[in-house]
Design an enzyme around this catalytic site. Structure first.
Site, PDB file in Angstrom:
ATOM      1  N   PRO A 243       0.831  -1.210   0.000  1.00 35.04           N
ATOM      2  CA  PRO A 243       0.000   0.000   0.000  1.00 35.04           C
ATOM      3  C   PRO A 243       0.863   1.257   0.000  1.00 35.04           C
ATOM      4  CG  PRO A 243      -0.742  -1.562   1.680  1.00 35.04           C
ATOM      5  CD  PRO A 243       0.550  -2.076   1.163  1.00 35.04           C
ATOM      6  N   GLY A 244       0.396   2.280  -0.710  1.00 37.73           N
ATOM      7  CA  GLY A 244       1.072   3.563  -0.701  1.00 37.73           C
ATOM      8  C   GLY A 244       2.191   3.726  -1.699  1.00 37.73           C
ATOM      9  N   GLY A 246       1.847   3.958  -4.961  1.00 35.61           N
ATOM     10  CA  GLY A 246       1.455   4.786  -6.105  1.00 35.61           C
ATOM     11  C   GLY A 246       0.843   4.039  -7.257  1.00 35.61           C
ATOM     12  N   LYS A 247       0.169   2.935  -6.999  1.00 33.54           N
ATOM     13  CA  LYS A 247      -0.414   2.148  -8.087  1.00 33.54           C
ATOM     14  C   LYS A 247      -1.553   2.911  -8.771  1.00 33.54           C
ATOM     15  CE  LYS A 247      -1.212  -1.273  -5.244  1.00 33.54           C
ATOM     16  NZ  LYS A 247      -0.487  -0.785  -4.036  1.00 33.54           N
ATOM     17  N   THR A 248      -2.423   3.523  -7.988  1.00 22.67           N
ATOM     18  CA  THR A 248      -3.528   4.284  -8.569  1.00 22.67           C
ATOM     19  C   THR A 248      -3.015   5.484  -9.361  1.00 22.67           C
ATOM     20  OG1 THR A 248      -4.950   3.604  -6.737  1.00 22.67           O
ATOM     21  CG2 THR A 248      -5.671   5.494  -8.034  1.00 22.67           C
ATOM     22  N   HIS A 463      16.578   0.550  29.894  1.00 21.34           N
ATOM     23  CA  HIS A 463      15.944  -0.263  28.851  1.00 21.34           C
ATOM     24  C   HIS A 463      16.358   0.229  27.464  1.00 21.34           C
ATOM     25  CE1 HIS A 463      12.494  -2.770  27.335  1.00 21.34           C
ATOM     26  NE2 HIS A 463      12.644  -1.943  26.310  1.00 21.34           N
ATOM     27  N   GLU A 464      16.227   1.537  27.224  1.00 17.14           N
ATOM     28  CA  GLU A 464      16.585   2.078  25.914  1.00 17.14           C
ATOM     29  C   GLU A 464      18.094   2.038  25.689  1.00 17.14           C
ATOM     30  OE1 GLU A 464      14.338   2.554  23.762  1.00 17.14           O
ATOM     31  OE2 GLU A 464      12.735   2.272  25.244  1.00 17.14           O
ATOM     32  N   HIS A 467      18.999  -1.394  24.329  1.00 18.80           N
ATOM     33  CA  HIS A 467      18.766  -1.478  22.883  1.00 18.80           C
ATOM     34  C   HIS A 467      19.899  -0.803  22.112  1.00 18.80           C
ATOM     35  CE1 HIS A 467      14.834  -3.259  23.021  1.00 18.80           C
ATOM     36  NE2 HIS A 467      14.286  -2.253  23.686  1.00 18.80           N
TER      37      HIS A 467
END
Length: 646
Positions: A243-244, A246-248, A463-464, A467
């Site tokens: 999705p998103g 740019g097919k349309t 915690h961060e 990571h």
């Protein structure tokens, strides 16, 4: 990707498509819904019902009583007043009395008739009982106008109801039921005068897809050249991608580039509760496209009606979906190269489409529309910022480097969020800071004004930091771009890591590093506090998705082997895609890999505990650390960036 001109609206609510660039058509003469026979039949029904209604209203609430009953009420002193005109008498009682002769209910007002041969002392009795003889009628009669309106109201109501039902049935049945509610063909919607149609100039980041679709454009522009060599243009082109992407917009650009009429519709808009309506709408759409050929028909989200057929008796909406799909197959199969009508369709799930749709002769060509690379993202950003005043210091190339994997729609949203931030800050231009803050909002979520206790903030900082530190220590891992303990969205803190260049394939070592980094928050809490909190919920979801793919889809487990035990679509019935013993083996291998990565995460954090403490203290002091500050706080030298690819 942008949409420089608005999509034309539908001409009618029951027409499930929009069109642009088609010549105007002369509307047919309006006909009476249902014809004269239906009108005569309805008039007879209205006449009968009106007589019944009027007879009901004309009965009134004032019963006609016998003169004997009237005399008894006068003698009993129960009459308050009367009015007489000739021998007709109207009156009102003081107290209610039951309607005589078996009538229902009670009455107070009444009507009676004095016999001509009556020779009684009526006036004397009335005077004796103090009955008021009035000069105005006791029972008010409706005027001629009121009677006329009352007589016409049911007829008008039923006529309006008949017209409404006729139109609704005509719209639903496509003019069936003997012509009831027959509707006119749809009138193509024209673009506003001077409006510019979408072309390939408005599309960026998908050059390889543009090359595939140029064949369609050339065929629509020069059909004689193809017929001369006996070449047949594909009857349909399937645009597949996330999705998103740019097919349309691509489909509209093909029509605009070729300068042909463009009919667009969503597949779900063909489906109705009444079976057969979708098929009739498909026939009408293709008929209108053939009238103005060469033309393009675009069907969005075709997997809504194009899924694989079969599997038991079909009922209700499922049967309607299959009839609509069958009609599309029939219309496409009836095309010849001379008609000049090309069907474009878009889907996010090309793997679930019916094979009859994707066979040669229908959708001959499948074009995959992928998220843009770095150069494509920069070009898309330039298109979306054409109408946004940018500060001279804005570097769109830098923004493109930090947005790997983003689609055109996401980049459009990023540019819009930056403009909104600039408006809130009372600025005349969008700065690099606005784009950076907008990217944080899009990727990390909006900031929350949440006051946390000091101990909770310290645990979040560790915690961060877990990571981030493991991301810095893992060879080949994505660089850490930002660390924050400011609550955003549902998270109490966020660590953002993005690659220097786009990645298209992942090694087992890289995926293990991703798992170790995702487990870093839980491991840091375990190493520092010897506890595990609920803050690792999202981390564990990421870990589960990665390790499931490693073991069940990508053959990165010797015990499971080089096979796909868990397909991406979930597999067969009840989600089972392999034998139970194989799924048990997959589960065992997933646990083994995660346990090994968790042990490695705890080992690295214990080995580099001073770096972890330093990074956590810097987070507590500053709340947010960007890339240079984060690496400096951890005392780790940022490795040289890998070679960028466009």
């Amino acid at each position: 990707m942008p949409s420089p001109t608005p999509v034309p609206p539908r001409d009618r609510a029951d027409t499930p498509w929009r069109s642009e660039g088609a010549p105007p058509t002369t509307p047919p003469k309006k006909r009476m819904p249902g014809g004269w026979r239906w009108l005569i039949l309805t008039a007879l029904i209205v006449y009968l019902i009106t007589n019944l209604v009027l007879s009901f209203f004309n009965e009134g609430d004032e019963p006609t009583i016998s003169y004997t009953e009237f005399s008894q009420q006068v003698s009993g002193g129960n009459v308050s007043k009367i009015y007489s005109k000739g021998d007709a008498i109207q009156g009102q009682l003081k107290a209610k009395q039951p309607v005589p002769d078996g009538g229902k209910g009670d009455y107070t007002k009444f009507v009676t008739q004095r016999p001509a041969f009556a020779d009684d002392d009526l006036w004397a009795n009335l005077t004796k009982q103090n009955v008021n003889v009035t000069a105005s009628p006791v029972v008010e009669q409706r005027s001629f106008l009121a009677n006329l309106l009352l007589s016409l109201a049911p007829m008008l109501l039923l006529v309006l109801l008949w017209v409404f039902i006729a139109r609704r049935m005509g719209a639903a049945m496509g003019g069936g039921l003997g012509g009831l509610g027959r509707k006119a063909p749809p009138k193509p919607v024209e673009l506003e005068e001077g409006a510019k149609r979408t072309t390939f100039e408005d599309v960026a980041g998908i050059d390889e897809v543009e090359g595939e679709l140029n064949d369609v454009v050339d065929f629509l522009k020069n059909p004689q050249a193809y017929r001369k060599l006996g070449a047949r243009m594909p009857g349909g082109v399937l645009l597949s991608g996330p999705p998103g992407t740019g097919k349309t917009l691509l489909a509209r650009a093909v029509a605009g580039e070729a300068g042909v009429p463009f009919f667009s519709a969503s597949a779900s808009e063909f489906i109705e509760m009444i079976v057969g309506v979708g098929a009739s709408r498909v026939r009408e759409l293709f008929t209108e496209a053939r009238k103005v050929a060469p033309a393009i028909i675009f069907i969005d989200e075709i997997d809504t009606i194009g899924r694989v057929r079969g599997g038991g008796a079909a009922m209700g909406g499922h049967d309607e979906r299959e009839q609509t799909l069958n009609q599309i197959l029939t219309e496409m199969d009836g095309f010849s190269g001379s008609e000049g009508v090309v069907v474009l369709a878009a889907t996010n799930r090309a793997d679930v489409l019916d094979p009859a749709l994707t066979r040669p002769g229908r959708f001959d060509r499948t074009v995959t529309v992928s998220p843009p690379d770095r150069g494509g993202r920069e070009a898309i950003l330039r298109i979306h910022t054409r109408d946004i005043p940018l500060a001279p210091s804005v570097d769109l190339a830098q923004v493109a480097r930090t947005t790997p994997g983003m689609t055109g729609a996401e980049l459009a949203n990023l540019a819009n969020e930056a403009a909104l931030l600039a408006v809130k800050r009372r600025q005349d231009e969008v700065t690099q800071s606005d784009l950076s803050d907008a990217l944080e909002k899009v990727q990390l979520g909006a900031e929350r004004s949440l006051v946390m206790p000091l101990e909770e903030r310290r645990r979040t900082a560790y915690h961060e930091s877990g990571h981030a530190l493991l991301g810095m220590l893992q060879p080949g891992a994505d660089p850490v771009r930002k660390i924050t303990i400011v609550p955003r969205g549902r998270a109490l803190g966020v660590t953002l890591s993005t690659p220097d260049a786009d990645r298209y394939a992942y090694t087992e070592q890289y995926l293990r590093g991703r798992i170790i980094g995702a487990l870093g928050g839980m491991a840091a809490e375990h190493v520092v506090y010897d506890v595990i909190t609920t803050g690792a919920e999202n981390d564990l979801e990421q870990v589960t998705n990665i390790v499931r793919g490693m073991v069940g889809r990508w053959g990165m487990s010797e015990r499971v082997g080089k096979l796909t035990a868990i397909p991406s679509d979930g597999g067969g019935p009840y989600g089972l895609s392999a034998a139970p013993t194989t799924l048990d083996t997959v589960d065992h291998e997933m646990r083994r890999i995660v346990d090994e990565c968790y042990v490695e995460a705890c080992h690295l954090l214990r080995e580099h505990r001073p770096k972890l403490d330093s990074l956590a203290e810097a987070l507590l002091a500053n709340e947010t650390l960007d890339e240079p500050a984060a690496y400096a706080a951890a005392g780790i030298t940022r490795l040289a960036k890998s070679h960028d690819t466009a």
